[in-house]
Design a protein around this motif. Structure first.
Motif, PDB file in Angstrom:
ATOM      1  N   ILE A   1      27.684  41.469  42.251  1.00  0.00           N
ATOM      2  CA  ILE A   1      28.485  41.797  43.862  1.00  0.00           C
ATOM      3  C   ILE A   1      28.372  40.046  44.082  1.00  0.00           C
ATOM      4  CG2 ILE A   1      28.405  42.676  45.672  1.00  0.00           C
ATOM      5  CD1 ILE A   1      26.331  44.800  44.936  1.00  0.00           C
ATOM      6  N   GLY A   2      28.347  39.447  43.681  1.00  0.00           N
ATOM      7  CA  GLY A   2      28.255  37.950  44.760  1.00  0.00           C
ATOM      8  C   GLY A   2      29.337  37.413  43.662  1.00  0.00           C
ATOM      9  N   ILE A   3      29.239  38.065  42.205  1.00  0.00           N
ATOM     10  CA  ILE A   3      30.180  36.895  40.973  1.00  0.00           C
ATOM     11  C   ILE A   3      31.803  37.638  41.836  1.00  0.00           C
ATOM     12  CG2 ILE A   3      30.927  36.942  38.734  1.00  0.00           C
ATOM     13  CD1 ILE A   3      27.663  36.381  37.962  1.00  0.00           C
TER      14      ILE A   3
ATOM     15  N   LEU B   1      33.045  36.931  44.429  1.00  0.00           N
ATOM     16  CA  LEU B   1      33.704  35.822  44.311  1.00  0.00           C
ATOM     17  C   LEU B   1      34.529  35.395  44.006  1.00  0.00           C
ATOM     18  CD1 LEU B   1      33.715  32.082  44.893  1.00  0.00           C
ATOM     19  CD2 LEU B   1      31.827  32.644  42.317  1.00  0.00           C
ATOM     20  N   VAL B   2      34.896  36.152  42.573  1.00  0.00           N
ATOM     21  CA  VAL B   2      36.391  36.311  42.017  1.00  0.00           C
ATOM     22  C   VAL B   2      36.832  36.664  42.464  1.00  0.00           C
ATOM     23  CG1 VAL B   2      37.861  37.046  39.923  1.00  0.00           C
ATOM     24  CG2 VAL B   2      35.121  36.442  39.485  1.00  0.00           C
ATOM     25  N   ALA B   3      36.993  37.966  43.740  1.00  0.00           N
ATOM     26  CA  ALA B   3      38.035  37.924  44.093  1.00  0.00           C
ATOM     27  C   ALA B   3      38.714  37.681  45.447  1.00  0.00           C
ATOM     28  CB  ALA B   3      37.606  39.937  44.925  1.00  0.00           C
ATOM     29  N   GLY B   4      37.832  37.036  45.869  1.00  0.00           N
ATOM     30  CA  GLY B   4      37.906  35.761  46.747  1.00  0.00           C
ATOM     31  C   GLY B   4      39.020  34.569  45.931  1.00  0.00           C
ATOM     32  N   LEU B   5      38.133  34.504  44.946  1.00  0.00           N
ATOM     33  CA  LEU B   5      39.480  33.193  44.409  1.00  0.00           C
ATOM     34  C   LEU B   5      40.528  33.312  43.896  1.00  0.00           C
ATOM     35  CD1 LEU B   5      36.929  31.730  41.974  1.00  0.00           C
ATOM     36  CD2 LEU B   5      37.307  30.174  43.773  1.00  0.00           C
ATOM     37  N   PHE B   6      40.693  34.888  43.424  1.00  0.00           N
ATOM     38  CA  PHE B   6      42.195  35.537  43.498  1.00  0.00           C
ATOM     39  C   PHE B   6      43.344  35.221  44.781  1.00  0.00           C
ATOM     40  CE2 PHE B   6      44.617  39.211  42.753  1.00  0.00           C
ATOM     41  CZ  PHE B   6      44.967  38.726  41.695  1.00  0.00           C
ATOM     42  N   LEU B   7      42.050  36.000  45.360  1.00  0.00           N
ATOM     43  CA  LEU B   7      43.034  35.873  46.936  1.00  0.00           C
ATOM     44  C   LEU B   7      43.206  34.743  47.470  1.00  0.00           C
ATOM     45  CD1 LEU B   7      43.370  38.255  49.345  1.00  0.00           C
ATOM     46  CD2 LEU B   7      41.743  37.430  50.061  1.00  0.00           C
ATOM     47  N   MET B   8      42.284  33.848  47.166  1.00  0.00           N
ATOM     48  CA  MET B   8      42.941  32.244  47.429  1.00  0.00           C
ATOM     49  C   MET B   8      44.336  32.115  46.672  1.00  0.00           C
ATOM     50  SD  MET B   8      38.914  30.695  48.213  1.00  0.00           S
ATOM     51  CE  MET B   8      40.125  29.358  48.572  1.00  0.00           C
TER      52      MET B   8
END
Length: 528
Positions: A16-18, A21-28
């Motif tokens: 879930i954290g990864i 994190l990936v979703a956050g990175l993509f969003l960023m």
């Protein structure tokens, strides 16, 4: 809960954290991409705006540079045109001066040629007269010899009687011939005197006009520096034209260092111009309006000084009741000179001398003083009125209510009209005394020395003269003759001949006394 469940929970949490994190990175990444795209668009807009601003600024600067360049070019053109006009004006002025000098040179050359022709004509006349005189002498000698022979043949006469008869005959003949010659000379002199006198005076003025004019009609005004010349001239010469128009005097500004020359025949106007220029230089404000104010002020001051000078002169001499306008004319003589002698001072002196001589003769002293003081008033206006100054002065005195005797004395003091009273001769004598006394009239040293040398040379030119000495400032000439060659009677004739030659060849004020000295010495020696 066992270890497997725990591991699976941990792996799920990690997963879930990864995923987060990936979703956050993509969003960023998505947000960053959007921000970058907006910044680029804003940067492009700013760049376009900056380019437009830069273009507008460049156009503005270019227009300003073009306007400044045009302004400088126009100023340079105006300066060049002004300098060109000044240069052309100066060249034209120099051209006019050169043309004037050339015309003056041509006139002088014509005068020299005319003078040379007159001299040649005079030399021919002198040669002809010399031949006639030689023939007359030969004829006279022949007649005397014939009379001697006739007397020798007369019987009954002693040699002494014959000699006496011959002497009387010669005396009678000489007197007759002398009287006839004198009458002929007087007739010729009356016919030609006026014409010859004017010719001689005109020639003398032409030959000496340079020194005379420079000394009598010119005043020099010193300047603090040569820079002041430019200020006096003014822009395009307006100051100097204003000063010349206001004073009636010519200003000469040449290469003379720190000096301006004022030229004019009217001494009063020349004095006004001199004082006005001195005041303008001291004031420093030199422009046409200021020049007119200064000249008007100085003119009033000079008029007042003239009136005071005339009143002081009448007070000093002791003459009263003279018309106020005539007093002003007397005061103008303060600025008039004759042979460097101040005419006002000369007039006062003649007034005193006339009064003294009248007192000695028992005549009216005040009347004589009045005549002497007024005798030269014509010189105050002789540059404005035609005619001799004596006649001008007599007319002026008559106009302002002077008596007939005073008018006559003024007119007769140079014999422009014949003298008819003792007062006329008194004024003549006083005028001669004032002008002829040593130191009264200025004379150049070279002319003075030359006149003394000419006096001695004239005396030595006669036969029998051993030496001559000019003494008392040229007022007396003493001539030493050889006693064995000149008799007492011949010494008398010699003095007259020397006087005649001096009068014919020299120009001098007053009179010159000629003393011929003859002595006989007897010398013996006693020997043992």
């Amino acid at each position: 809960m066992n270890e497997f469940d725990i591991i699976i929970g941990i792996v799920g949490l990690v997963t879930i954290g990864i995923v987060g994190l990936v979703a956050g990175l993509f969003l960023m990444y998505f947000l960053k991409d959007r921000l970058t795209s907006n910044k680029l668009k804003n940067a492009e807009v700013d760049a376009v705006r900056l380019v437009k601003d830069a273009e507008l600024r460049a156009e503005t600067l270019l227009k300003e540079a073009e306007l400044e360049a045009k302004g400088r070019l126009l100023k340079m053109k105006n300066d060049f045109d002004a300098e060109t006009r000044e240069t052309k004006a100066e060249l034209k002025k120099q051209e006019r001066r050169i043309i004037k000098k050339a015309e003056l040179f041509e006139k002088k050359q014509e005068q020299f040629e005319k003078r040379e022709r007159d001299i040649l004509r005079s030399e021919k006349n002198l040669d002809r007269r010399d031949k006639e005189l030689t023939l007359a002498k030969k004829k006279s000698a022949a007649q005397i010899e014939e009379q001697k022979k006739q007397l020798e043949k007369i019987s009954g006469l002693t040699s002494e009687k014959a000699k006496d008869l011959l002497i009387r005959a010669m005396e009678n003949e000489a007197r007759y011939e002398g009287a006839r010659l004198i009458k002929r000379i007087e007739s010729e002199a009356k016919e030609t005197a006026d014409k010859n006198a004017k010719k001689i005076i005109a020639t003398a003025i032409q030959r000496y006009s340079g020194d005379f004019v420079a000394e009598r009609t010119v005043s020099v005004v010193p300047l603090p520096s040569d820079e002041m010349k430019g200020r006096i001239i003014g822009r395009e010469g307006r100051n100097i034209r204003a000063l010349e128009a206001a004073t009636g005097i010519d200003l000469i500004i040449d290469d003379t260092p720190e000096a301006v020359i004022l030229s004019g025949f009217n001494p009063v106007r020349r004095e006004v111009a001199r004082l006005s220029l001195l005041k303008l230089i001291a004031d420093g404000r030199i422009h046409p309006a200021r020049i007119e104010d200064i000249v008007k002020t100085v003119t009033d001051e000079v008029d007042l000084a003239i009136k005071e000078a005339g009143e002081q002169a009448t007070f000093d001499v002791g003459v009263h009741g003279i018309n106020p306008e005539l007093i002003k004319v007397i005061g103008r003589l303060k600025f008039r000179t004759s042979y460097a002698q101040n005419v006002l001072q000369h007039s006062v002196e003649v007034g005193f001398l006339s009064g003294i001589m009248a007192s000695e003769l028992g005549l009216n002293t005040k009347l004589a003083k009045r005549m002497g003081l007024l005798h030269d008033i014509g010189k105050a206006i002789d540059h404005e009125v035609e005619g001799p100054h004596a006649v001008i002065g007599s007319n002026l005195a008559k106009k302002h209510g002077e008596s007939a005797g005073v008018v006559q004395a003024i007119a007769a003091h140079h014999e422009d009209v014949p003298p008819n009273s003792v007062y006329d001769f008194l004024v003549q004598a006083a005028d001669g005394l004032s002008g002829a006394r040593p130191g009264a009239r200025k004379e150049l040293l070279e002319n003075y020395v030359k006149r003394l040398e000419d006096l001695e040379k004239i005396a030595k030119s006669f036969k029998g003269v051993s030496n001559s000495y000019a003494i008392q400032a040229g007022r007396e000439l003493r001539v030493i003759v050889e006693g064995e060659n000149i008799a007492d009677e011949e010494a008398v004739l010699l003095s007259r001949d020397i006087v005649k030659k001096i009068e014919e060849t020299l120009t001098f004020p007053g009179q010159i006394k000629v003393v011929v000295i003859r002595e006989t010495r007897a010398v013996e020696y006693a020997n043992k």
